[in-house]
Design an enzyme around this catalytic site. Sequence first.
Site, short mmCIF file in Angstrom:
data_model
loop_
_atom_site.label_atom_id
_atom_site.label_comp_id
_atom_site.label_asym_id
_atom_site.label_seq_id
_atom_site.Cartn_x
_atom_site.Cartn_y
_atom_site.Cartn_z
N ASP A 228 48.25 22.70 -62.07
CA ASP A 228 48.49 21.31 -61.44
C ASP A 228 47.66 20.33 -61.03
O ASP A 228 46.52 21.14 -60.36
CB ASP A 228 49.69 21.73 -60.29
N GLU A 285 46.56 19.86 -66.04
CA GLU A 285 47.15 18.49 -65.91
C GLU A 285 46.17 17.62 -65.58
O GLU A 285 45.76 17.69 -64.51
CB GLU A 285 48.27 18.64 -64.87
O1 TEU Z 1 51.63 15.85 -60.84
C1 TEU Z 1 50.50 15.04 -60.30
C2 TEU Z 1 50.34 13.71 -60.57
O2 TEU Z 1 49.39 13.48 -60.55
C3 TEU Z 1 51.53 13.21 -61.05
O3 TEU Z 1 52.39 12.82 -59.88
C4 TEU Z 1 51.24 11.70 -61.95
O4 TEU Z 1 50.45 11.03 -60.97
C5 TEU Z 1 52.58 10.98 -62.31
O5 TEU Z 1 53.36 11.94 -62.71
C6 TEU Z 1 52.19 9.99 -63.27
O6 TEU Z 1 53.17 9.48 -63.78
C7 TEU Z 1 51.77 17.16 -60.54
C8 TEU Z 1 53.50 17.61 -60.76
O7 TEU Z 1 53.51 17.70 -62.25
C9 TEU Z 1 54.33 16.99 -60.01
O8 TEU Z 1 55.50 17.35 -60.56
C10 TEU Z 1 54.08 17.19 -58.57
O9 TEU Z 1 54.87 16.50 -57.78
C11 TEU Z 1 52.45 17.12 -58.28
O10 TEU Z 1 51.64 17.32 -59.09
C12 TEU Z 1 52.28 17.52 -56.72
O11 TEU Z 1 51.96 18.91 -56.92
#
Ligand code: TEU
Length: 541
Positions: A228, A285
Amino acid sequence: MPAQRSEPWPMGPGSPRARARRPEPWWSDAVFYQVYPRSFADSNGDGVGDLDGITGRLRYLEALGVDAIWINPVTVSPMADHGYDVANPRDIDPLFGGMSAFDRLIAAAHRRGIKVTMDVVPNHTSSAHPWFQAALIDGPGGAARDRYFFRDGRGTGGALPPNNWESVFGGPAWTRVVEPDGTLGQWYLHLFDTEQPDLNWDHPEVFDDFEKTLRFWLERGVDGFRIDVAHGMAKPPGLPDARGATGVLRHTDDDPRFNRPQVHAIHRDIRAVVDDYPGAVTIGEVWVRDNARWAEYVRPDELHLGFNFRLARAEFSATAIHDAVHNSLRAAALAGATPTWTLANHDVGREVTRYGGGELGLRRARAMAMVMLGLPGAVFLYNGQELGLPDVDLPDEVLQDPTWKRSGYTERGRDRCRVPIPWSGEGPPFGFSTSAETWLPMPADWAGLTVEKQRADGGSTLSFFRRALQLRSGRAEFDGDDIEWLTAPRTAVIFRRPGGLVCALNAGKRPLALPDGELILASTASVDGQLPPDSAAWLAT
Ligand code: TEU
């Protein structure tokens, strides 16, 4: 494969693994299926999906033809961000069935030849994590605070946040704490929700503990991790102000909160650990747009794979899709890495809705599935994508994503794409649960989209996906890790794989003459030498 396996659908020619040369390693052309565990299948009737629910549906995933699953966080959590707020990274939350359910899932998945990858969350912990609780008790200047970012505020009495950073979910990225003596004191950094304090990766214990977590799950048999916020973790020295405002749920490449050069040393350390477990994969990610900067994350000694959100961000136009594919391939090639493809996930929403919804959205979604599955590299499907599910308009009172509240009720957040999967029956909960009280309500008009209905219908989106996956894994035309762009009208995209597959997408308004070759799959039923608008075709040449 277990001998007693009974197939829900007939197995046709070109069954999985029939392809002449499967590239190595396993993940380099794998189809990953993302399971949002709250929403996949509920085995105990509490209205929330769980791990035994997944185990009970593995036959479905095997018949669909996926190589691996990626499960969103299932570790111990107060669930402020549905598991991305981890209080204990080395235990499974009772909500999902605890550790024994996890062991059952791994064993059962492996018996069916399905790999299991899990989410890990290194950027932050839950505020309920013992480290953060110790930091609160320790008070200003206490050593326990060094594992996070505690700072004095600015302005009179420290009443203002230490810098201007905003939370990705909206509002300030800082929350002020009440000190042990009862006074208002320091602030702590949280790029996401208040309940998700950011870890200080300069503190040696942070990596040591993360290493423990990686080894813990690898020893238990997982095949890899989705990491993540892999572009997070490292923070710039001095935590300087961001230039200008940052939007909710998005950021740019020069945002000081993310994508700092120091993050790459962390990835190299992670890779050194994972390399002790041959075959294990890390998928980061990586929300980074620039090709060269993105490629840095997938250099040979960093992540194996990086998520690539270009297709998920591209509108349905030939130019946008061509550019997204071209840049994705370019970025991966810069590091000699495997490209990856994603149209939907639990954050960005479902592509049927993004492409216009209804019949049109579904046609385009099926066409884009063929583009994605026709490309070299690893593919990520999001649960329900194979059913052609749209996002759901949910009423205010059921919204749970912290974004809704933190944005001052201006951004509805991501619940719309997290509604439980419809399995069977004529009304909610559609076999997802025995409880009518599912954690998000299911729309009554999904009766035609259930797995049960679609399995019985050769023309359904589910049957289409199954056929597409079968062809992709079974036919030699999909060989080769490159593509060649073929001449196409301005409103179409046509490419060819070295193995001979030609994929044509018609994003225009008029029918497109099909390229030469034997038609092996079309996203739209009526194809007679002409590919209708909003459709794609695969041809063997
Ligand atoms: O997402 C991280 C993140 O950077 C996203 O929120 C991104 O900025 C956004 O989706 C862009 O549209 C991850 C996980 O996938 C998310 O579900 C979590 O809420 C987040 O980390 C926090 O852990």
